[in-house]
Design a protein around this motif. Structure first.
Motif, PDB file in Angstrom:
ATOM      1  N   GLY A 104     -28.824  20.527  22.738  1.00 42.01           N
ATOM      2  CA  GLY A 104     -29.558  21.745  23.063  1.00 42.01           C
ATOM      3  C   GLY A 104     -30.068  22.463  21.822  1.00 42.01           C
ATOM      4  N   LEU A 105     -29.431  22.215  20.680  1.00 42.90           N
ATOM      5  CA  LEU A 105     -29.848  22.830  19.414  1.00 42.90           C
ATOM      6  C   LEU A 105     -30.707  21.885  18.576  1.00 42.90           C
ATOM      7  N   PHE A 106     -30.297  20.620  18.528  1.00 41.07           N
ATOM      8  CA  PHE A 106     -30.980  19.612  17.718  1.00 41.07           C
ATOM      9  C   PHE A 106     -31.267  18.401  18.598  1.00 41.07           C
ATOM     10  N   LEU A 107     -32.538  18.147  18.885  1.00 44.61           N
ATOM     11  CA  LEU A 107     -32.882  16.998  19.722  1.00 44.61           C
ATOM     12  C   LEU A 107     -32.436  15.688  19.081  1.00 44.61           C
ATOM     13  N   GLY A 108     -32.384  15.665  17.753  1.00 43.07           N
ATOM     14  CA  GLY A 108     -31.981  14.456  17.046  1.00 43.07           C
ATOM     15  C   GLY A 108     -30.535  14.067  17.257  1.00 43.07           C
ATOM     16  N   ALA A 109     -29.735  14.940  17.847  1.00 48.77           N
ATOM     17  CA  ALA A 109     -28.323  14.621  18.087  1.00 48.77           C
ATOM     18  C   ALA A 109     -28.156  13.623  19.226  1.00 48.77           C
ATOM     19  N   ASP A 110     -29.186  13.420  20.022  1.00 49.31           N
ATOM     20  CA  ASP A 110     -29.119  12.589  21.227  1.00 49.31           C
ATOM     21  C   ASP A 110     -28.512  11.209  20.957  1.00 49.31           C
ATOM     22  N   TRP A 111     -29.169  10.400  20.163  1.00 47.18           N
ATOM     23  CA  TRP A 111     -28.712   9.023  19.958  1.00 47.18           C
ATOM     24  C   TRP A 111     -27.429   8.953  19.139  1.00 47.18           C
ATOM     25  N   PHE A 112     -27.211   9.927  18.243  1.00 48.54           N
ATOM     26  CA  PHE A 112     -25.982   9.915  17.450  1.00 48.54           C
ATOM     27  C   PHE A 112     -24.770  10.182  18.336  1.00 48.54           C
ATOM     28  N   GLU A 113     -24.911  11.090  19.301  1.00 48.06           N
ATOM     29  CA  GLU A 113     -23.808  11.351  20.229  1.00 48.06           C
ATOM     30  C   GLU A 113     -23.588  10.156  21.150  1.00 48.06           C
ATOM     31  N   ARG A 114     -24.662   9.500  21.532  1.00 48.99           N
ATOM     32  CA  ARG A 114     -24.507   8.276  22.335  1.00 48.99           C
ATOM     33  C   ARG A 114     -23.761   7.204  21.549  1.00 48.99           C
ATOM     34  N   GLU A 115     -24.062   7.101  20.261  1.00 52.65           N
ATOM     35  CA  GLU A 115     -23.363   6.121  19.426  1.00 52.65           C
ATOM     36  C   GLU A 115     -21.875   6.470  19.302  1.00 52.65           C
ATOM     37  N   ALA A 116     -21.561   7.753  19.106  1.00 52.66           N
ATOM     38  CA  ALA A 116     -20.158   8.166  19.022  1.00 52.66           C
ATOM     39  C   ALA A 116     -19.428   7.876  20.334  1.00 52.66           C
ATOM     40  N   TYR A 117     -20.134   8.033  21.452  1.00 56.23           N
ATOM     41  CA  TYR A 117     -19.541   7.686  22.747  1.00 56.23           C
ATOM     42  C   TYR A 117     -19.345   6.175  22.863  1.00 56.23           C
ATOM     43  N   ASP A 118     -20.339   5.409  22.484  1.00 54.00           N
ATOM     44  CA  ASP A 118     -20.307   3.959  22.624  1.00 54.00           C
ATOM     45  C   ASP A 118     -19.253   3.327  21.715  1.00 54.00           C
ATOM     46  N   MET A 119     -19.141   3.804  20.488  1.00 51.82           N
ATOM     47  CA  MET A 119     -18.241   3.182  19.516  1.00 51.82           C
ATOM     48  C   MET A 119     -16.802   3.698  19.594  1.00 51.82           C
ATOM     49  N   TYR A 120     -16.632   4.982  19.977  1.00 56.23           N
ATOM     50  CA  TYR A 120     -15.294   5.596  19.970  1.00 56.23           C
ATOM     51  C   TYR A 120     -14.826   6.086  21.340  1.00 56.23           C
ATOM     52  N   GLY A 121     -15.749   6.291  22.269  1.00 57.74           N
ATOM     53  CA  GLY A 121     -15.382   6.854  23.565  1.00 57.74           C
ATOM     54  C   GLY A 121     -15.300   8.365  23.549  1.00 57.74           C
ATOM     55  N   ILE A 122     -15.927   9.016  22.559  1.00 55.18           N
ATOM     56  CA  ILE A 122     -15.934  10.477  22.484  1.00 55.18           C
ATOM     57  C   ILE A 122     -16.920  11.010  23.515  1.00 55.18           C
ATOM     58  N   LEU A 123     -16.484  11.957  24.335  1.00 51.37           N
ATOM     59  CA  LEU A 123     -17.304  12.474  25.431  1.00 51.37           C
ATOM     60  C   LEU A 123     -17.982  13.787  25.032  1.00 51.37           C
ATOM     61  N   PHE A 124     -19.245  13.945  25.444  1.00 54.97           N
ATOM     62  CA  PHE A 124     -20.029  15.150  25.162  1.00 54.97           C
ATOM     63  C   PHE A 124     -20.537  15.723  26.481  1.00 54.97           C
ATOM     64  N   SER A 125     -20.201  16.980  26.750  1.00 56.62           N
ATOM     65  CA  SER A 125     -20.692  17.623  27.971  1.00 56.62           C
ATOM     66  C   SER A 125     -22.099  18.173  27.718  1.00 56.62           C
ATOM     67  N   GLY A 126     -22.935  18.114  28.735  1.00 59.02           N
ATOM     68  CA  GLY A 126     -24.290  18.637  28.623  1.00 59.02           C
ATOM     69  C   GLY A 126     -25.257  17.695  27.943  1.00 59.02           C
ATOM     70  N   HIS A 127     -24.821  16.485  27.628  1.00 57.01           N
ATOM     71  CA  HIS A 127     -25.734  15.512  27.021  1.00 57.01           C
ATOM     72  C   HIS A 127     -26.673  14.996  28.099  1.00 57.01           C
ATOM     73  N   PRO A 128     -27.989  14.882  27.809  1.00 57.73           N
ATOM     74  CA  PRO A 128     -28.938  14.495  28.853  1.00 57.73           C
ATOM     75  C   PRO A 128     -28.829  13.043  29.317  1.00 57.73           C
ATOM     76  N   ASP A 129     -28.234  12.151  28.510  1.00 57.25           N
ATOM     77  CA  ASP A 129     -28.218  10.735  28.876  1.00 57.25           C
ATOM     78  C   ASP A 129     -27.081  10.025  28.153  1.00 57.25           C
ATOM     79  N   LEU A 130     -25.833  10.412  28.443  1.00 54.97           N
ATOM     80  CA  LEU A 130     -24.684   9.860  27.728  1.00 54.97           C
ATOM     81  C   LEU A 130     -24.319   8.496  28.305  1.00 54.97           C
ATOM     82  N   ARG A 131     -24.852   7.459  27.687  1.00 54.71           N
ATOM     83  CA  ARG A 131     -24.525   6.074  28.063  1.00 54.71           C
ATOM     84  C   ARG A 131     -24.505   5.241  26.799  1.00 54.71           C
ATOM     85  N   ARG A 132     -24.022   4.026  26.910  1.00 53.36           N
ATOM     86  CA  ARG A 132     -23.892   3.151  25.748  1.00 53.36           C
ATOM     87  C   ARG A 132     -25.264   2.892  25.125  1.00 53.36           C
TER      88      ARG A 132
END
Length: 200
Positions: A104-132
């Motif tokens: 919501g603050l930085f659009l560039g966080a999108d794929w980095f948060e997806r990577e953190a989810y994919d590699m570590y299983g870290i969950l982010f609430s409010g992410h528009p497309d949290l998948r591997r």
């Protein structure tokens, strides 16, 4: 610590004393540790405050400490071109914790948060497309966790007989080899291939 970084750390402690759990400096960058509930508010302050102006989102990544109760660090790097400074924001989260997304603050966080989810299983609430984002469909586990097996669980290959991708248990096809760590200047205790001609 440079004067600018020292001034910034003092300013952040004055304005967000309760939110900031710790401050340190290394390699010309300021690192602040914040609690999960203050993660997005602190990022917003760093972006919007005229004395900070950290407008450039660099990346977000995960770090695994399996021996800790709160196993993961979520590490976000920001850059202020106006102030010519970088800052690192760290948050500790548990394996089942959910951290508010910074998209919501930085659009560039999108794929980095997806990577953190994919590699570590870290969950982010409010992410528009949290998948591997890097592993295959149906992949099980999180490959950058320190307890993930080095070989993985399954291997994937295209089978020309059945005309589809197949998953099979991992097989280590490499034979065990014995390596010689002797110094090349001292010579070996055995005859190397080709050296048998030398004695003739």
């Amino acid at each position: 610590m440079t004067t600018a970084l020292e001034d910034l750390s003092i300013y952040l402690r004055e304005t967000h004393g309760d939110a900031i759990l710790g401050v340190s400096t290394a390699f010309g960058e300021l690192t602040i540790n914040v609690s999960p509930e203050n993660y997005v508010p602190v990022l917003k302050f760093l972006r919007d405050d005229p004395r900070c102006r950290f407008l450039n989102f660099i990346d977000t990544c995960g770090v695994d400490y399996p021996e800790r109760e709160k196993r993961f660090d979520v590490v976000t790097h920001l850059l202020s071109v106006h102030k010519n400074m970088r800052i690192r924001v760290k948050v500790q989260v548990g394996e089942d914790d959910v951290l508010e997304s910074a998209t919501g603050l930085f659009l560039g966080a999108d794929w980095f948060e997806r990577e953190a989810y994919d590699m570590y299983g870290i969950l982010f609430s409010g992410h528009p497309d949290l998948r591997r984002i890097l592993t295959d469909y149906g992949f099980e586990g999180f490959p950058l966790r320190k307890d993930f097996p080095m070989t993985g669980f399954v291997e994937v290959r295209y089978d020309d007989m059945v005309k589809r991708v197949v998953y099979e248990p991992v097989q280590l096809r490499q034979e065990m080899r014995s390596f010689d760590f002797l110094s090349p200047w001292e010579g070996t205790d055995y005859v190397l291939p080709g050296d048998e001609k030398k004695s003739q």
